[in-house]
Design an enzyme around this catalytic site. Sequence first.
Site, PDB file in Angstrom:
ATOM      1  N   CYS A  22       0.801  -1.240   0.000  1.00 47.56           N
ATOM      2  CA  CYS A  22       0.000   0.000   0.000  1.00 47.56           C
ATOM      3  C   CYS A  22       0.828   1.281   0.000  1.00 47.56           C
ATOM      4  CB  CYS A  22      -0.937   0.013   1.195  1.00 47.56           C
ATOM      5  SG  CYS A  22      -2.269  -1.165   1.039  1.00 47.56           S
TER       6      CYS A  22
HETATM    7  C1  UDX Z   1      -0.904   0.205   5.524  1.00 49.33           C
HETATM    8  C2  UDX Z   1      -1.839   1.145   6.305  1.00 49.33           C
HETATM    9  O1  UDX Z   1      -1.516   1.081   7.705  1.00 49.33           O
HETATM   10  C3  UDX Z   1      -3.297   0.759   6.050  1.00 49.33           C
HETATM   11  O2  UDX Z   1      -4.159   1.688   6.728  1.00 49.33           O
HETATM   12  C4  UDX Z   1      -3.563   0.794   4.545  1.00 49.33           C
HETATM   13  O3  UDX Z   1      -4.882   0.409   4.257  1.00 49.33           O
HETATM   14  C5  UDX Z   1      -2.577  -0.122   3.804  1.00 49.33           C
HETATM   15  O4  UDX Z   1      -1.237   0.256   4.145  1.00 49.33           O
HETATM   16  P1  UDX Z   1       0.068  -2.252   5.806  1.00 49.33           P
HETATM   17  O5  UDX Z   1       0.695  -2.091   4.446  1.00 49.33           O
HETATM   18  O6  UDX Z   1      -0.608  -3.541   6.132  1.00 49.33           O
HETATM   19  O7  UDX Z   1      -1.050  -1.108   6.045  1.00 49.33           O
HETATM   20  O8  UDX Z   1       1.249  -2.031   6.847  1.00 49.33           O
HETATM   21  P2  UDX Z   1       1.547  -1.171   8.169  1.00 49.33           P
HETATM   22  O9  UDX Z   1       1.344  -2.031   9.354  1.00 49.33           O
HETATM   23  O10 UDX Z   1       0.897   0.156   8.157  1.00 49.33           O
HETATM   24  O11 UDX Z   1       3.139  -0.971   7.983  1.00 49.33           O
HETATM   25  C6  UDX Z   1       3.675  -0.413   6.776  1.00 49.33           C
HETATM   26  C7  UDX Z   1       5.188  -0.401   6.785  1.00 49.33           C
HETATM   27  O12 UDX Z   1       5.674   0.629   7.638  1.00 49.33           O
HETATM   28  C8  UDX Z   1       5.869  -1.691   7.233  1.00 49.33           C
HETATM   29  O13 UDX Z   1       6.949  -1.967   6.349  1.00 49.33           O
HETATM   30  C9  UDX Z   1       6.393  -1.359   8.623  1.00 49.33           C
HETATM   31  O14 UDX Z   1       7.536  -2.104   8.955  1.00 49.33           O
HETATM   32  C10 UDX Z   1       6.719   0.122   8.470  1.00 49.33           C
HETATM   33  N1  UDX Z   1       6.694   0.886   9.732  1.00 49.33           N
HETATM   34  C11 UDX Z   1       5.533   1.036  10.433  1.00 49.33           C
HETATM   35  C12 UDX Z   1       7.864   1.500  10.187  1.00 49.33           C
HETATM   36  O15 UDX Z   1       8.934   1.402   9.561  1.00 49.33           O
HETATM   37  N2  UDX Z   1       7.812   2.239  11.333  1.00 49.33           N
HETATM   38  C13 UDX Z   1       6.682   2.409  12.060  1.00 49.33           C
HETATM   39  O16 UDX Z   1       6.712   3.117  13.082  1.00 49.33           O
HETATM   40  C14 UDX Z   1       5.500   1.778  11.585  1.00 49.33           C
END
Ligand code: UDX
Length: 434
Positions: free
Chosen positions: A272
């Site tokens: 996403c």
């Molecule tokens: C995300 C959005 O949260 C969601 O609302 C949308 O519909 C789709 O995209 P998702 O892709 O499942 O969901 O992952 P998410 O849990 O949000 O994490 C995204 C990425 O950010 C991961 O690679 C995670 O490791 C990274 N991340 C997250 C960080 O590097 N630091 C953080 O503090 C939080």
Amino acid sequence: MRVTVVGSGYVGTTLAACLADAGHDVTAVDIDPDVVAALNEGRAAIHEPGLDALLERHVGGRLRATTSYDGLPDTDVTFLAIGTPSNADGSIDLDGLLAAAETTGEALSELGPDDRHLVVVKSTITPPGVADVRDAVAAGAGSAADRVDFATNPEFLREGSAVDDFRNPDKVVFGTDSDWATERLEALYAPLIGAGDGDDPVPIVRTDPETAMMIKYANNAFLAAKISLANDLGNACKAFGLDAYEVMDAVGLDDRIGERFLRSGVGWGGSCFPKDVDALRAAARSAGYEPPLLDATVAVNDRQPERLLALLDDHVDVAGERVAVLGLAFKPGTDDTRNSRAIPVIEGLLERGATVVGYDPVATATMRDRFPDVEYADSAAAALTGAVGALVVTDWDEFAALDDAFDAMADPVVVDGRRIVDRREGITYEGLTW
Ligand code: UDX
């Protein structure tokens, strides 16, 4: 209500199962007969906690799948949940969605004179693309078009908690062209958002279809930018010899900022954030706006894996040596490796002539498809054995408890991209931003 969900991918399957569970009568439509057959046997093509249980409960009752659009006029609402893949320039490819929209319209051309039907776009599309989908539905419906209402209803589901997120949303967004459409969506979502259980009711945002989709993009862009800013500040912390987590934990206490999505490290991936930020940048450019902060959000993210590798370079020349990559999934709790930061990390190691040994509790198979020549270990300990370096890419809990496993390394240099491994005696430990 009687609901059709066109598209049985990640979003469509979750939507269909959750709407059936909320008491609606749901027909899932997909062009792939294998997907349809599997669904009718209660099996989803995707893995999502809680989803199989919902399918098991409702398939054969309130939920069924078919390849045919013929039943659409007998239902009240049709959701379009068709994938919108990325083009090379970051923009999204609407072809599949437009084809489904037109076929949906054609099926609805059979509506009776007193019928009225709502078509809702669940797929993520940039605001300028909304009119194209609206037009495709109308073109298909022909003279029945005045009995077909149009809406968008973006999803905010996270992988690994999609069912739970659907049932407990922070908000629901209805982008409609008419009050009738808004009321229909309210009736559809009533079992999900009505308080009843003592919780606060879920906020409903009522707006037009284009604004609703912009809310989705702005939401994801904000979260991605929040992480990238944490990474930018984190890199500065590292340069100053400071701990970014100590800094950002304090920053997050400001409730205008909030503590979540401030974890700095090797960056964001998944299906996403990268796709949506790129699509928004491309759409903004096409509309005549250059978005500097969105560009920087991606640029910072693209650089983090190279910074991880550079920290390893500072301690050891990896050419001809074994290096362990701990974590291949884009985040813990999933086997999804799309846009995982492990990809540029492995590429960087291969460019340096290292022998890469990857380990992930569940994502090995998907990464093997991409890098068939990389060695994959069955355990973190096996990956570490004989390695001169270890790069931590995914924050799986088990990496916090490796302890003695590092002793099996030839020269224990651990570069942590997620702050999951503890600094300890006997290993050279580098945190990416601490
Ligand atoms: C995300 C959005 O949260 C969601 O609302 C949308 O519909 C789709 O995209 P998702 O892709 O499942 O969901 O992952 P998410 O849990 O949000 O994490 C995204 C990425 O950010 C991961 O690679 C995670 O490791 C990274 N991340 C997250 C960080 O590097 N630091 C953080 O503090 C939080």
